[in-house]
Design an enzyme around this catalytic site. Structure first.
Site, mmCIF file in Angstrom:
data_model
loop_
_atom_site.group_PDB
_atom_site.id
_atom_site.type_symbol
_atom_site.label_atom_id
_atom_site.label_comp_id
_atom_site.label_asym_id
_atom_site.label_seq_id
_atom_site.Cartn_x
_atom_site.Cartn_y
_atom_site.Cartn_z
ATOM 1 N N THR A 1 26.115 -13.805 20.797
ATOM 2 C CA THR A 1 25.680 -14.964 20.005
ATOM 3 C C THR A 1 26.185 -14.788 18.575
ATOM 4 O OG1 THR A 1 23.671 -15.177 21.340
ATOM 5 C CG2 THR A 1 23.728 -16.346 19.230
ATOM 6 N N LYS B 1 24.455 -22.741 21.288
ATOM 7 C CA LYS B 1 23.568 -21.580 21.404
ATOM 8 C C LYS B 1 22.668 -21.462 20.174
ATOM 9 C CE LYS B 1 21.815 -17.624 22.622
ATOM 10 N NZ LYS B 1 20.615 -17.671 23.477
ATOM 11 N N LYS C 1 18.670 -13.274 13.165
ATOM 12 C CA LYS C 1 20.112 -13.514 12.971
ATOM 13 C C LYS C 1 20.475 -14.921 13.451
ATOM 14 C CE LYS C 1 22.502 -12.232 16.344
ATOM 15 N NZ LYS C 1 22.972 -12.731 17.639
HETATM 16 N N1 LIG Z 1 18.289 -9.779 24.441
HETATM 17 C C1 LIG Z 1 18.273 -11.067 24.723
HETATM 18 O O1 LIG Z 1 17.277 -11.599 25.252
HETATM 19 C C2 LIG Z 1 19.447 -11.931 24.423
HETATM 20 C C3 LIG Z 1 20.426 -11.587 23.521
HETATM 21 N N2 LIG Z 1 21.468 -12.434 23.270
HETATM 22 C C4 LIG Z 1 22.516 -12.088 22.327
HETATM 23 O O2 LIG Z 1 23.362 -11.166 23.007
HETATM 24 C C5 LIG Z 1 23.888 -10.195 22.087
HETATM 25 C C6 LIG Z 1 23.495 -8.793 22.551
HETATM 26 O O3 LIG Z 1 22.090 -8.763 22.626
HETATM 27 P P1 LIG Z 1 21.324 -7.471 23.181
HETATM 28 O O4 LIG Z 1 22.016 -6.922 24.347
HETATM 29 O O5 LIG Z 1 19.902 -7.906 23.301
HETATM 30 O O6 LIG Z 1 21.474 -6.518 21.934
HETATM 31 P P2 LIG Z 1 21.368 -4.931 21.834
HETATM 32 O O7 LIG Z 1 20.979 -4.699 20.435
HETATM 33 O O8 LIG Z 1 20.556 -4.369 22.929
HETATM 34 O O9 LIG Z 1 22.887 -4.475 22.072
HETATM 35 C C7 LIG Z 1 23.841 -4.682 21.093
HETATM 36 C C8 LIG Z 1 25.185 -4.132 21.538
HETATM 37 O O10 LIG Z 1 26.108 -4.264 20.434
HETATM 38 C C9 LIG Z 1 26.651 -2.972 20.162
HETATM 39 N N3 LIG Z 1 26.981 -2.851 18.747
HETATM 40 C C10 LIG Z 1 26.171 -3.117 17.698
HETATM 41 N N4 LIG Z 1 26.835 -2.909 16.539
HETATM 42 C C11 LIG Z 1 28.068 -2.480 16.882
HETATM 43 C C12 LIG Z 1 29.219 -2.125 16.132
HETATM 44 N N5 LIG Z 1 29.236 -2.154 14.793
HETATM 45 N N6 LIG Z 1 30.333 -1.753 16.809
HETATM 46 C C13 LIG Z 1 30.330 -1.722 18.148
HETATM 47 N N7 LIG Z 1 29.290 -2.059 18.924
HETATM 48 C C14 LIG Z 1 28.154 -2.447 18.284
HETATM 49 C C15 LIG Z 1 25.598 -2.000 20.600
HETATM 50 O O11 LIG Z 1 26.165 -0.713 20.766
HETATM 51 P P3 LIG Z 1 25.230 0.610 20.707
HETATM 52 O O12 LIG Z 1 24.658 0.764 22.081
HETATM 53 O O13 LIG Z 1 26.176 1.686 20.328
HETATM 54 O O14 LIG Z 1 24.179 0.362 19.655
HETATM 55 C C16 LIG Z 1 25.151 -2.646 21.900
HETATM 56 O O15 LIG Z 1 26.074 -2.411 22.921
HETATM 57 C C17 LIG Z 1 23.326 -10.596 20.723
HETATM 58 O O16 LIG Z 1 24.278 -11.397 20.080
HETATM 59 C C18 LIG Z 1 22.080 -11.392 21.061
HETATM 60 O O17 LIG Z 1 21.760 -12.306 20.048
HETATM 61 C C19 LIG Z 1 21.603 -13.632 23.931
HETATM 62 C C20 LIG Z 1 20.677 -14.007 24.852
HETATM 63 C C21 LIG Z 1 19.509 -13.221 25.140
HETATM 64 O O1 LIG Z 2 18.932 -15.586 22.933
HETATM 65 C C1 LIG Z 2 17.904 -15.365 23.548
HETATM 66 C C2 LIG Z 2 17.532 -16.063 24.751
HETATM 67 O O2 LIG Z 2 16.450 -15.763 25.314
HETATM 68 O O3 LIG Z 2 18.298 -16.923 25.196
#
Ligand SMILES: NC(=O)C1=CN([C@@H]2O[C@H](COP(=O)(O)OP(=O)(O)OC[C@H]3O[C@@H](n4cnc5c(N)ncnc54)[C@H](OP(=O)(O)O)[C@@H]3O)[C@@H](O)[C@H]2O)C=CC1
Ligand SMILES: O=CC(=O)O
Length: 365
Positions: free
Chosen positions: A170, A245, A313
Site C-alpha cells: 500500500t 486502496k 501511514k
Molecule cells: N497487515 C494487513 O492487514 C494489511 C497490510 N497491507 C499493506 O501491506 C504492506 C505490508 O503489510 P504487513 O505485511 O502487514 O507489514 P509488516 O510490517 O508485517 O511487513 C513489512 C515488510 O516490509 C519489509 N520492510 C520494511 N522496511 C523495509 C526496508 N527499508 N527495506 C526492505 N524491506 C523492508 C519488512 O522486512 P523485515 O521483515 O526485515 O522487517 C517486511 O517484510 C503494507 O503496505 C500494509 O499497509 C495491506 C492490507 C492488509
Molecule cells: O489494509 C488493511 C486491510 O485490512 O485491508
C-alpha cells in the site's frame, strides 16, 4: 461510462459477476477528480513526471476466470519480496498451489519457513527479479517499496524485457508511478496491485486486488492473484489502484476510530459495550470489522493483524491524495490525529484497533 466487471472467488469456484451499478457510480464520481487534477503535488518525490498519467477513466475489468493455474502458469517462475504479516501467507499460498517461488526478505530468517516448504532463496531483490518471470513485492510503506524496487541491488536492476513486477504494497500513486517508470526503463512491465483484506484473508486466499498498470501483465499475473485472492479489479492507469486502496483504508481508519469512541462512550454511559457490538452487528452499520475486533478491544487486547503504524501511514497518504484534489476530509484528518497519538504511546506495532487507547488517553487528560 465504463462497463465494469470483477471476479469473485468462492473457495475454489470462480463466479463472474457484473457490478455495473456500483462501479459505474464510482466511475462517474471518483475518476473525474483524479483525471482533472494535479495529483502529483502529493508526492514526496520531486522527479515524478507532471504529465497527466491518470488521464484514463476506469477501463473494463478482466472477465477472465481461472479455476486453477494451468501447467504453463505453474512453470512461471514467481518471485516474492517482503515476507511480513501479509507477504508470508501470500507466498505460502503460491507455494502450496504448486508455483515455482523464489523469496527474499530484508530479515533473512523470515525466509526459512518458506524455503522449508520448497521455496528457493536469493540474497537480493535484484537476484530474485533476474531469476523470475513475475516478481511480487509486499513492503511496509513507500520508502521501503522504492528501496526494494529501485535501490542498490533492487529489483529494477534484475528486470528486463519479458519480466513483470507486481507491487502489492500500500503506497501512494506518486510512489507507484516512480517504481513503474524505473521498472519500465529496464524493459520490464509493471502492475500495482494493493490488497484489501488483512492477515486472515491473506492466509485464506481471500484478498481483494486493486490493480492498475500494464494490462498484459495483469493477464499474466491473474492466475497468481486468483490463488492469493477472491477478487480482482483492473482500474486502468498506474496510480488508480493506489488511490482506490487509500480511499478504502481512509474509510476503514475513520470507522475504527469512531467505533472506539462508541465503545468507550457506551461504557461511560453505563451500558455493556458487548451489547453495543451485538446491536451494531444486527443493523445497517454492521461491518465484519466491528464484530471481529470489538470483543478484544473491550478487553484492551490488540493482537496484530493490521499494524497501527500502517493504518496511520494510509491515513497520511489518503490525506495527501485528498489535498492534491482539493477534497475536504475533516473526519479522516481527525482520525489520523488519534492514530498519531496512539503511535506516540508506543502502539505502532499493535493492531490498528489499539487506536481506542488514544481515545482513553484523550478523555483522561
Ligand atoms: N497487515 C494487513 O492487514 C494489511 C497490510 N497491507 C499493506 O501491506 C504492506 C505490508 O503489510 P504487513 O505485511 O502487514 O507489514 P509488516 O510490517 O508485517 O511487513 C513489512 C515488510 O516490509 C519489509 N520492510 C520494511 N522496511 C523495509 C526496508 N527499508 N527495506 C526492505 N524491506 C523492508 C519488512 O522486512 P523485515 O521483515 O526485515 O522487517 C517486511 O517484510 C503494507 O503496505 C500494509 O499497509 C495491506 C492490507 C492488509
Ligand atoms: O489494509 C488493511 C486491510 O485490512 O485491508
Amino acid at each position: 461510462m465504463s462497463l465494469c466487471f470483477f471476479l469473485v472467488k468462492n473457495r475454489n469456484t470462480h463466479h463472474l459477476l457484473s457490478s455495473t451499478a456500483a462501479i459505474m457510480a464510482l466511475s462517474s464520481s471518483f475518476c473525474p477528480q483524479l483525471s482533472n487534477t494535479n495529483y502529483f503535488r502529493a508526492t514526496p518525490y520531486s522527479s515524478f513526471p507532471t504529465k497527466q498519467l491518470l488521464s484514463g477513466s476506469y477501463k473494463p475489468f478482466s472477465v477472465r476466470a481461472t479455476s486453477s493455474p494451468s501447467k504453463d502458469e505453474l512453470a512461471t517462475r514467481v518471485g516474492f519480496l517482503g515476507l511480513g504479516i501479509m507477504g508470508s501467507p501470500m507466498a505460502i499460498n503460491l507455494i502450496n498451489a504448486g508455483c515455482d517461488v523464489t523469496v527474499w526478505n530484508r530479515t533473512k530468517s523470515k525466509c526459512d519457513p518458506l524455503t522449508s516448504l520448497g521455496a528457493k532463496y536469493k540474497p537480493s531483490p535484484e537476484e530474485v527479479a533476474a531469476s523470475c518471470d513475475v516478481t511480487f513485492a509486499m513492503l511496509a510503506d513507500p520508502e521501503s517499496a522504492v528501496e526494494v524496487a529501485c535501490g542498490k541491488h533492487g529489483a529494477a536492476s534484475g528486470m528486463g524485457p519479458g519480466k513483470g513486477y507486481v507491487d502489492v504494497s500500500t503506497v501512494d500513486g506518486g510512489t507507484s508511478i516512480l517504481i513503474s517508470e524505473r521498472i519500465k526503463a529496464s524493459g520490464g512491465s509493471f502492475l500495482e496491485a494493493p490488497v484489501s483484506g488483512s492477515k486472515k484473508p491473506a492466509e485464506d486466499g481471500q484478498l481483494i486486488f486493486l490493480t492498475a498498470g500494464d494490462k498484459s501483465l495483469y493477464e499474466t499475473a491473474a492466475p497468481f492473484l486468483d490463488i492469493m485472492g477472491k477478487s480482482r479489479f483492473y482500474l486502468g492507469d498506474v496510480g488508480n489502484g493506489a488511490a482506490m486502496k487509500l480511499v478504502v483504508n481512509m474509510i476503514m481508519g475513520s470507522m475504527m476510530a469512531t467505533f472506539a469512541e462508541g465503545l468507550l462512550l457506551s461504557e461511560k454511559a453505563g451500558l455493556d459495550p458487548n451489547v453495543l457490538v451485538e446491536v451494531v452487528s444486527q443493523g445497517a452499520i454492521s461491518a465484519p470489522m466491528f464484530a471481529l475486533k470489538g470483543p478484544s478491544m473491550i478487553k484492551s487486547s490488540y493482537p496484530t493483524a493490521f499494524p497501527l503504524k500502517h493504518q496511520q501511514k494510509d491515513l497520511r497518504l489518503a490525506l495527501g491524495l485528498a489535498e492534491s484534489v482539493s477534497q475536504p476530509t475533516p473526519i479522516a484528518a481527525a482520525a489520523n490525529e488519534l492514530y498519531k497519538v496512539a503511535k506516540g504511546h508506543g502502539l505502532s506495532d499493535d493492531d490498528f484497533s489499539a487506536v481506542i487507547e488514544a481515545v482513553k488517553v484523550k478523555l483522561q487528560s
